[in-house]
Design a protein around this motif. Structure first.
Motif, PDB file in Angstrom:
ATOM      1  N   THR A   1       0.771  -1.211   0.010  1.00  0.00           N
ATOM      2  CA  THR A   1       0.008   0.009  -0.036  1.00  0.00           C
ATOM      3  C   THR A   1       0.935   1.239  -0.080  1.00  0.00           C
ATOM      4  OG1 THR A   1      -1.684  -1.215   1.446  1.00  0.00           O
ATOM      5  CG2 THR A   1      -1.935   1.286   1.025  1.00  0.00           C
ATOM      6  N   PHE A   2       0.839   2.160  -1.065  1.00  0.00           N
ATOM      7  CA  PHE A   2       1.331   3.273  -0.998  1.00  0.00           C
ATOM      8  C   PHE A   2       0.382   4.421  -0.687  1.00  0.00           C
ATOM      9  CE2 PHE A   2       2.895   6.951  -3.413  1.00  0.00           C
ATOM     10  CZ  PHE A   2       4.395   6.825  -3.653  1.00  0.00           C
TER      11      PHE A   2
ATOM     12  N   ASP B   1       7.274   1.021  -8.356  1.00  0.00           N
ATOM     13  CA  ASP B   1       6.848   2.054  -7.902  1.00  0.00           C
ATOM     14  C   ASP B   1       7.898   3.177  -8.032  1.00  0.00           C
ATOM     15  OD1 ASP B   1       9.317   1.846  -6.272  1.00  0.00           O
ATOM     16  OD2 ASP B   1       7.988   0.737  -4.809  1.00  0.00           O
ATOM     17  N   THR B   2       8.772   3.064  -8.897  1.00  0.00           N
ATOM     18  CA  THR B   2       9.677   4.085  -9.212  1.00  0.00           C
ATOM     19  C   THR B   2       9.237   5.510  -9.784  1.00  0.00           C
ATOM     20  OG1 THR B   2      11.175   2.459  -9.858  1.00  0.00           O
ATOM     21  CG2 THR B   2      11.915   4.765 -10.571  1.00  0.00           C
ATOM     22  N   SER B   3       8.128   5.427 -10.649  1.00  0.00           N
ATOM     23  CA  SER B   3       7.617   6.682 -11.021  1.00  0.00           C
ATOM     24  C   SER B   3       6.885   7.610 -10.043  1.00  0.00           C
ATOM     25  CB  SER B   3       6.591   6.456 -12.263  1.00  0.00           C
ATOM     26  OG  SER B   3       5.417   5.529 -12.079  1.00  0.00           O
ATOM     27  N   PHE B   4       6.215   6.711  -9.209  1.00  0.00           N
ATOM     28  CA  PHE B   4       5.304   7.387  -8.149  1.00  0.00           C
ATOM     29  C   PHE B   4       6.538   7.915  -7.362  1.00  0.00           C
ATOM     30  CE2 PHE B   4       0.987   7.314  -7.248  1.00  0.00           C
ATOM     31  CZ  PHE B   4       0.366   6.269  -8.062  1.00  0.00           C
ATOM     32  N   ILE B   5       7.630   7.478  -6.897  1.00  0.00           N
ATOM     33  CA  ILE B   5       8.639   7.933  -6.117  1.00  0.00           C
ATOM     34  C   ILE B   5       9.370   9.250  -6.504  1.00  0.00           C
ATOM     35  CG2 ILE B   5      10.772   7.309  -4.714  1.00  0.00           C
ATOM     36  CD1 ILE B   5       9.725   4.654  -4.382  1.00  0.00           C
TER      37      ILE B   5
ATOM     38  N   LEU C   1       3.784  17.279   0.793  1.00  0.00           N
ATOM     39  CA  LEU C   1       3.025  16.066   1.157  1.00  0.00           C
ATOM     40  C   LEU C   1       4.183  15.234   2.047  1.00  0.00           C
ATOM     41  CD1 LEU C   1       4.445  13.845  -0.835  1.00  0.00           C
ATOM     42  CD2 LEU C   1       2.811  14.872  -2.397  1.00  0.00           C
ATOM     43  N   HIS C   2       3.213  14.028   2.590  1.00  0.00           N
ATOM     44  CA  HIS C   2       4.308  12.963   3.228  1.00  0.00           C
ATOM     45  C   HIS C   2       3.817  11.869   2.705  1.00  0.00           C
ATOM     46  CE1 HIS C   2       5.169  15.948   6.319  1.00  0.00           C
ATOM     47  NE2 HIS C   2       4.042  16.318   6.391  1.00  0.00           N
ATOM     48  N   TRP C   3       4.786  10.869   2.482  1.00  0.00           N
ATOM     49  CA  TRP C   3       4.329   9.586   1.825  1.00  0.00           C
ATOM     50  C   TRP C   3       4.891   8.158   2.541  1.00  0.00           C
ATOM     51  CZ3 TRP C   3       8.101   6.514  -0.586  1.00  0.00           C
ATOM     52  CH2 TRP C   3       9.115   7.103  -1.005  1.00  0.00           C
ATOM     53  N   GLU C   4       4.607   7.154   2.290  1.00  0.00           N
ATOM     54  CA  GLU C   4       5.104   5.992   2.785  1.00  0.00           C
ATOM     55  C   GLU C   4       4.575   4.807   1.975  1.00  0.00           C
ATOM     56  OE1 GLU C   4       4.247   5.073   6.885  1.00  0.00           O
ATOM     57  OE2 GLU C   4       1.879   4.632   6.396  1.00  0.00           O
TER      58      GLU C   4
END
Length: 90
Positions: free
Chosen positions: A20-21, A68-72, A84-87
């Protein structure tokens, strides 16, 4: 997974491999609406199941083998700018 009589998860039988992103937009950030539109467009373009809550919180389902590279790469500059914050949870 098994569920108890109280309708709560009691144990995981086997892991699915999904991740889960999660993203939380910063409410006070001046570009919040633009960041929301950018992320929503990326979600739709990639075609992964996702869910927004209150236009601020985003959860994306990452099936096994999802890159998930493009998201990161999209999120990291926004996180450094304080938007934003993400995990990613495994």
């Amino acid at each position: 997974m098994t569920v108890g009589s109280d309708h709560l998860l009691t144990r995981v039988v086997c892991k699915s491999g999904h991740r889960t992103f999660r993203v939380a937009l910063v409410m006070e950030h001046t570009d919040r609406d633009q960041v929301h539109e950018l992320l929503h467009g990326k979600d739709v373009a990639i075609g992964l199941p996702h869910e927004w809550r209150q236009g601020i919180y985003l959860a994306v389902n990452l099936p096994p083998g999802t890159d998930d590279t493009s998201f990161i790469e999209a999120l990291e500059p926004l996180a450094q700018a304080g938007a934003l914050h993400w995990e990613i949870d495994s």
